[in-house]
Design a protein around this motif. Structure first.
Motif, PDB file in Angstrom:
ATOM      1  N   MET A   1      48.662  38.211  45.120  1.00 32.75           N
ATOM      2  CA  MET A   1      48.278  37.027  44.557  1.00 32.75           C
ATOM      3  C   MET A   1      49.060  36.924  43.180  1.00 32.75           C
ATOM      4  O   MET A   1      49.277  38.118  42.598  1.00 32.75           O
ATOM      5  CB  MET A   1      46.874  36.714  44.178  1.00 32.75           C
ATOM      6  N   ILE A   2      49.525  35.825  42.627  1.00 33.18           N
ATOM      7  CA  ILE A   2      50.032  35.694  41.259  1.00 33.18           C
ATOM      8  C   ILE A   2      49.347  34.672  40.541  1.00 33.18           C
ATOM      9  O   ILE A   2      48.577  33.993  41.331  1.00 33.18           O
ATOM     10  CB  ILE A   2      51.697  35.620  41.402  1.00 33.18           C
ATOM     11  N   PHE A   3      49.624  34.351  39.469  1.00 29.01           N
ATOM     12  CA  PHE A   3      48.937  33.075  38.684  1.00 29.01           C
ATOM     13  C   PHE A   3      49.272  32.081  39.481  1.00 29.01           C
ATOM     14  O   PHE A   3      50.296  31.519  40.065  1.00 29.01           O
ATOM     15  CB  PHE A   3      49.581  33.089  37.409  1.00 29.01           C
ATOM     16  N   PRO A   4      48.242  31.106  39.348  1.00 36.48           N
ATOM     17  CA  PRO A   4      47.147  31.116  38.621  1.00 36.48           C
ATOM     18  C   PRO A   4      45.782  31.942  39.295  1.00 36.48           C
ATOM     19  O   PRO A   4      44.784  31.972  38.781  1.00 36.48           O
ATOM     20  CB  PRO A   4      46.672  29.526  38.629  1.00 36.48           C
ATOM     21  N   GLU A   5      45.989  32.202  40.344  1.00 34.47           N
ATOM     22  CA  GLU A   5      44.893  32.877  41.450  1.00 34.47           C
ATOM     23  C   GLU A   5      44.629  34.168  40.502  1.00 34.47           C
ATOM     24  O   GLU A   5      43.587  34.740  40.359  1.00 34.47           O
ATOM     25  CB  GLU A   5      45.303  33.302  42.555  1.00 34.47           C
ATOM     26  N   THR A   6      45.612  35.039  40.282  1.00 38.33           N
ATOM     27  CA  THR A   6      45.454  36.290  39.607  1.00 38.33           C
ATOM     28  C   THR A   6      45.578  36.067  37.909  1.00 38.33           C
ATOM     29  O   THR A   6      46.414  35.515  37.523  1.00 38.33           O
ATOM     30  CB  THR A   6      46.688  37.192  39.873  1.00 38.33           C
ATOM     31  N   ARG A   7      44.526  36.275  37.215  1.00 39.55           N
ATOM     32  CA  ARG A   7      44.231  36.185  35.844  1.00 39.55           C
ATOM     33  C   ARG A   7      43.786  37.416  35.225  1.00 39.55           C
ATOM     34  O   ARG A   7      42.660  37.980  35.330  1.00 39.55           O
ATOM     35  CB  ARG A   7      43.432  34.791  35.506  1.00 39.55           C
ATOM     36  N   LEU A   8      44.590  38.258  34.701  1.00 43.12           N
ATOM     37  CA  LEU A   8      44.147  39.510  34.129  1.00 43.12           C
ATOM     38  C   LEU A   8      43.278  39.270  33.053  1.00 43.12           C
ATOM     39  O   LEU A   8      42.523  40.382  32.517  1.00 43.12           O
ATOM     40  CB  LEU A   8      45.192  40.418  33.885  1.00 43.12           C
ATOM     41  N   ARG A   9      43.427  38.216  32.375  1.00 47.38           N
ATOM     42  CA  ARG A   9      42.657  38.065  31.109  1.00 47.38           C
ATOM     43  C   ARG A   9      41.079  37.947  31.422  1.00 47.38           C
ATOM     44  O   ARG A   9      40.138  38.172  30.623  1.00 47.38           O
ATOM     45  CB  ARG A   9      42.945  36.781  30.355  1.00 47.38           C
ATOM     46  N   ARG A  10      40.728  37.700  32.653  1.00 43.92           N
ATOM     47  CA  ARG A  10      39.343  37.457  32.981  1.00 43.92           C
ATOM     48  C   ARG A  10      38.628  39.038  32.578  1.00 43.92           C
ATOM     49  O   ARG A  10      37.269  38.967  32.606  1.00 43.92           O
ATOM     50  CB  ARG A  10      39.282  37.416  34.579  1.00 43.92           C
ATOM     51  N   LEU A  11      39.222  40.161  32.616  1.00 39.91           N
ATOM     52  CA  LEU A  11      38.660  41.318  32.319  1.00 39.91           C
ATOM     53  C   LEU A  11      38.546  41.637  30.787  1.00 39.91           C
ATOM     54  O   LEU A  11      38.283  42.785  30.471  1.00 39.91           O
ATOM     55  CB  LEU A  11      39.586  42.504  32.805  1.00 39.91           C
ATOM     56  N   TYR A  13      37.790  39.086  28.433  1.00 39.99           N
ATOM     57  CA  TYR A  13      36.905  37.842  27.688  1.00 39.99           C
ATOM     58  C   TYR A  13      35.691  38.537  27.014  1.00 39.99           C
ATOM     59  O   TYR A  13      35.059  38.210  25.994  1.00 39.99           O
ATOM     60  CB  TYR A  13      36.520  36.823  28.453  1.00 39.99           C
ATOM     61  N   ASN A  14      34.983  39.511  27.693  1.00 37.69           N
ATOM     62  CA  ASN A  14      33.754  40.005  27.451  1.00 37.69           C
ATOM     63  C   ASN A  14      33.932  41.506  26.954  1.00 37.69           C
ATOM     64  O   ASN A  14      34.355  42.454  27.721  1.00 37.69           O
ATOM     65  CB  ASN A  14      32.765  39.917  28.690  1.00 37.69           C
ATOM     66  N   THR A  15      33.115  41.966  25.712  1.00 33.16           N
ATOM     67  CA  THR A  15      33.309  43.154  25.130  1.00 33.16           C
ATOM     68  C   THR A  15      32.600  44.232  26.086  1.00 33.16           C
ATOM     69  O   THR A  15      33.063  45.056  26.324  1.00 33.16           O
ATOM     70  CB  THR A  15      32.499  43.328  24.087  1.00 33.16           C
ATOM     71  N   VAL A  16      31.738  43.928  26.736  1.00 37.34           N
ATOM     72  CA  VAL A  16      30.760  44.928  27.724  1.00 37.34           C
ATOM     73  C   VAL A  16      32.021  45.229  28.812  1.00 37.34           C
ATOM     74  O   VAL A  16      32.157  46.273  29.006  1.00 37.34           O
ATOM     75  CB  VAL A  16      29.583  44.214  28.364  1.00 37.34           C
ATOM     76  N   LEU A  17      32.415  44.281  29.455  1.00 36.52           N
ATOM     77  CA  LEU A  17      33.417  44.343  30.656  1.00 36.52           C
ATOM     78  C   LEU A  17      34.640  44.994  30.028  1.00 36.52           C
ATOM     79  O   LEU A  17      35.230  46.025  30.864  1.00 36.52           O
ATOM     80  CB  LEU A  17      33.830  42.985  31.142  1.00 36.52           C
ATOM     81  N   ARG A  18      35.168  44.790  28.932  1.00 34.71           N
ATOM     82  CA  ARG A  18      36.446  45.339  28.541  1.00 34.71           C
ATOM     83  C   ARG A  18      36.053  46.962  28.224  1.00 34.71           C
ATOM     84  O   ARG A  18      37.031  47.830  28.424  1.00 34.71           O
ATOM     85  CB  ARG A  18      36.524  45.003  26.984  1.00 34.71           C
ATOM     86  N   ASN A  19      35.077  47.159  27.758  1.00 32.61           N
ATOM     87  CA  ASN A  19      34.353  48.514  27.600  1.00 32.61           C
ATOM     88  C   ASN A  19      34.439  49.264  29.080  1.00 32.61           C
ATOM     89  O   ASN A  19      34.709  50.389  29.167  1.00 32.61           O
ATOM     90  CB  ASN A  19      33.186  48.989  26.908  1.00 32.61           C
TER      91      ASN A  19
END
Length: 326
Positions: A1-11, A13-19
């Motif tokens: 998949m490519i944009f717009p289905e794939t959005r790497l920024r989803r990972l 947005y949230n500090t807990v998920l980033r960690n």
């Protein structure tokens, strides 16, 4: 998949998920603090080119080690500045040498501090080179005997690890042989395997009073242009008995760290050297960069390249950040 289905920024947005998805995690356990011990009493000489670092007499070194240990950094790398020097560095082999005194004093006060003893002759020779001079150059094979004797003396004093930094051919094997013969077969060797003839060592030479009195070290330290040669050096050190291999400097040699770790899968150290530290501090003092942020970015990049152990003058500052102190 490519944009717009794939959005790497989803990972992101949230500090807990980033960690959670952080790929490279720097730990206090990765860090080693280099320290300089000198002769005398009540000595705390600031190193002008390395803000926050000092030449310390033994009793002040012990107090500094207590602060390092309390920060969570459990390992130090010791360099000695003796009261007197000689032609071939045998002063470094003495039972009561400056680093030997320091090791015993540290162990008496902080038994669990892990002490790595640098093994080289440049701080101990009158000419500032890393071994015995014959016909105007460092003689490889006679230097091996001094390095072996120095290693045994440091192990007898209580060093937990021996770290030869001289770049003589065959020194890991000769040191391993000498340690084993003297019943120190449990003492590991961390070899400065790919140590480059670098311009980044300038501040260290002030700190250790080890600048060569003539010539340079290019006949024994590596050419900065070479990385294939680094793999050959590492391979030889492993064959001779090195338990850990090192790349030095770190920041300009991240590619070498990566190649060494990928090729050999050995415990790998990197030395974030004095010039790298001092450039950071100089830029920070001028408010050109956020010093703490860039420091952590540099250390993370070294870890990301493949280093398991990072020797750095920023060890305590980094530990405080990792511990949430500042």
């Amino acid at each position: 998949m490519i944009f717009p289905e794939t959005r790497l920024r989803r990972l992101r947005y949230n500090t807990v998920l980033r960690n959670m998805v952080t790929e490279t995690k720097l730990s206090v356990d990765d860090l080693v603090m280099p320290l300089f011990v000198c002769a005398g009493t009540n000595v705390r000489n600031p190193i002008s080119s390395m803000p926050g670092n000092y030449q310390l007499s033994v009793e002040n070194l012990v107090e500094e080690c207590k602060k390092v240990y309390e920060s969570g950094v459990k390992a130090v790398l010791l360099f000695g500045i003796p009261a007197e020097k000689d032609e071939d560095g045998t002063v470094a082999c003495q039972h009561n040498g400056i680093v030997q005194q320091a090791i015993r004093a540290i162990k008496a006060e902080i038994a669990d501090m892990y002490i790595i003893a640098d093994v080289c002759n440049c701080e101990y020779t009158t000419h500032g080179h890393c071994g015995t001079i014959i016909d105007g150059d460092v003689d490889n094979d006679s230097t091996l005997e001094t390095l072996a004797a120095q290693s045994v003396s440091l192990a007898e004093a209580g060093a937990d690890m021996i770290a030869p930094s001289d770049m003589m051919d065959g020194r890991v094997g000769r040191i391993r042989e000498a340690l084993d013969e003297n019943k120190f077969e449990k003492i590991p060797i961390m070899a400065y395997s790919a140590k480059y003839a670098s311009g980044f060592y300038g501040p260290f030479r002030e700190a250790a009073e080890s600048a060569p009195k003539f010539g340079n070290r290019s006949t024994y330290q590596m050419n900065p242009a070479n990385s294939d040669e680094a793999l050959r050096e590492v391979e030889l050190d492993i064959a001779e008995g090195a338990d850990i291999v090192m790349v030095k400097p770190a920041l300009s040699y991240l590619d070498v760290i990566y190649r060494v770790k990928t090729e050999f899968r050995m415990p790998t150290a990197a030395y974030n050297v004095s010039g790298e530290f001092s450039m950071l501090k100089a830029a920070e003092e001028r408010d050109w960069i956020d010093g703490a942020r860039v420091m952590m970015e540099i250390l993370t990049s070294i870890k990301r390249a493949g280093a398991d152990i990072i020797i750095t003058y920023s060890a305590v500052d980094a530990a405080n950040i990792l511990n949430g102190i500042k």
